[in-house]
Design an enzyme around this catalytic site. Structure first.
Site, PDB file in Angstrom:
ATOM      1  N   SER A 139     -71.822  45.378  -5.834  1.00 34.33           N
ATOM      2  CA  SER A 139     -71.816  43.949  -5.570  1.00 34.33           C
ATOM      3  C   SER A 139     -70.647  43.605  -4.645  1.00 34.33           C
ATOM      4  O   SER A 139     -70.525  44.203  -3.571  1.00 34.33           O
ATOM      5  CB  SER A 139     -71.779  43.178  -6.887  1.00 34.33           C
ATOM      6  OG  SER A 139     -72.068  41.815  -6.707  1.00 34.33           O
ATOM      7  N   ASP A 282     -83.463  43.916  -8.919  1.00 34.75           N
ATOM      8  CA  ASP A 282     -82.384  43.050  -8.424  1.00 34.75           C
ATOM      9  C   ASP A 282     -82.962  42.020  -7.456  1.00 34.75           C
ATOM     10  O   ASP A 282     -83.444  42.364  -6.380  1.00 34.75           O
ATOM     11  CB  ASP A 282     -81.336  43.907  -7.720  1.00 34.75           C
ATOM     12  CG  ASP A 282     -80.062  43.145  -7.380  1.00 34.75           C
ATOM     13  OD1 ASP A 282     -80.078  41.899  -7.409  1.00 34.75           O
ATOM     14  OD2 ASP A 282     -79.048  43.810  -7.082  1.00 34.75           O
ATOM     15  N   HIS A 312     -79.626  42.534 -11.163  1.00 38.70           N
ATOM     16  CA  HIS A 312     -78.407  42.923 -10.458  1.00 38.70           C
ATOM     17  C   HIS A 312     -77.366  43.535 -11.386  1.00 38.70           C
ATOM     18  O   HIS A 312     -76.674  44.496 -11.022  1.00 38.70           O
ATOM     19  CB  HIS A 312     -77.830  41.682  -9.764  1.00 38.70           C
ATOM     20  CG  HIS A 312     -76.608  41.947  -8.946  1.00 38.70           C
ATOM     21  ND1 HIS A 312     -76.613  42.780  -7.845  1.00 38.70           N
ATOM     22  CD2 HIS A 312     -75.327  41.479  -9.061  1.00 38.70           C
ATOM     23  CE1 HIS A 312     -75.395  42.822  -7.321  1.00 38.70           C
ATOM     24  NE2 HIS A 312     -74.602  42.051  -8.038  1.00 38.70           N
TER      25      HIS A 312
END
Length: 337
Positions: A139, A282, A312
């Site tokens: 991320s 995701d 995610h």
């Protein structure tokens, strides 16, 4: 507001302080944590980079100074994927768990992912690490990881990019901007609203439906509402609203190709042996973004897919699959040699 403050227990934190002007700051400090021992050649160092609301506490329990347990605990320790390595995890510049951020400095300037990595380069110099055996991030941490590999290609031997992107998309910018507006309208209540919006994007529709459906609590609220309320309150206790804004805007600015001739030209600079992985469920960082990374980095061998219903957040949850990728990238115990 939440977050670490001077006078709180240091916990496992160590400190790097840079006294010279930097990115609009008069100077800065980074809080960081380490595990393992740096070998004589300084060749076994691994940099682990956290996501938006993460911090330096990658492994370890809840203890004074650390209100939450380690977020990648299964990776660090005897017999685990990073056994034998010297692991370094900094709290990002602009964060609120000991590193310089708006909690410490009113009027904190706008900073970029590139600025944050430049600060981490100074930390590496301070630690005597000229080259990382691996840089790992998911991320926002993945944004920093790819920036490291593009901006400092000779200092990254291997690279793991998880559920991340070469540049923030319009949808990601829009979602983050909505959260920022909520906080600016009301820093206290707004942080909780921002977390609710974000958490919905971190999980998959299928998981939310399976876990909560349309079930209603005795107080008349939907169970999914109570779930989001819980996460909003939890974040508000440990995170600073202005840091959330600073880091969200840094993520929105992320474009590894900016000033480098575009994304394709930037990714061509990466020299590291690379594993790029995404999560099949995701919806915030879809697999197309990881395909772009894998296609543009010559040291990558295609896209790996983590199978998970968790969306995610699977890069934090699916520790067995992530651990297998780490072991493939940096074989167990090789760091001690």
């Amino acid at each position: 507001m939440g977050g670490w403050r001077f006078g709180d227990p240091d916990g496992r934190r160590k400190w790097f302080r840079h006294a010279e002007p930097f990115a609009g700051l008069p100077g800065f400090q980074l809080a960081y944590e380490t595990w393992g021992t740096l070998n004589a050649k300084a060749s076994n160092a691994v940099l682990v980079l956290h996501a938006l609301t993460g911090d330096s506490h990658v492994a370890g329990g809840v203890e004074p100074g650390h209100p939450t347990p380690g977020w990648w605990e299964p990776l660090i320790g005897p017999g685990r994927p990073l056994d034998g390595f010297f692991v370094v995890a900094p709290n990002v510049l602009g964060g609120c768990q000991g590193s310089t951020g708006p909690w410490q400095l009113p009027g904190f300037p706008a900073i970029t992912i590139r600025d944050q990595v430049a600060a981490e380069v100074l930390l590496a110099d301070f630690l005597g690490i000229s080259r990382w055996a691996a840089v790992l991030g998911g991320s926002m941490g993945g944004m920093r990881a790819v920036e490291w590999a593009v901006g400092e290609p000779d200092r990254v031997e291997s690279l793991l990019l998880l559920a991340t992107t070469a540049a923030a998309s319009a949808e990601q910018i829009g979602l983050a901007s909505a959260q920022v507006h909520a906080i600016r309208a009301d820093p206290v209540a707004g942080l909780g609203i921002a977390r609710r919006i974000a958490h919905l994007s971190y999980r998959s529709e299928q998981e939310l439906q399976a876990r909560f459906g349309r079930r209603v609590r005795e107080d008349g609220r939907f169970e999914v509402e109570s779930y989001l309320d819980h996460h909003a309150a939890k974040l508000s206790r440990r995170f600073d609203a202005e840091s959330y804004v600073t880091l969200s805007e840094a993520m929105n600015s992320h474009d590894v190709g900016r000033g480098r001739g575009g994304i394709e030209a930037a990714l061509a600079r990466v020299k590291a042996r690379t594993i790029v992985a995404g999560v099949d469920s995701d919806r915030l960082y879809p697999l197309a973004q990881q395909r772009e990374l894998a296609a543009g980095i010559s040291g990558a061998d295609g896209l790996r897919v983590i199978e998970s219903p968790h969306g995610h957040d699977a890069f934090l949850i699916e520790s067995e699959q992530v651990g297998a990728l780490v072991t493939e990238l940096v074989p167990a115990h090789s760091g001690s040699r």
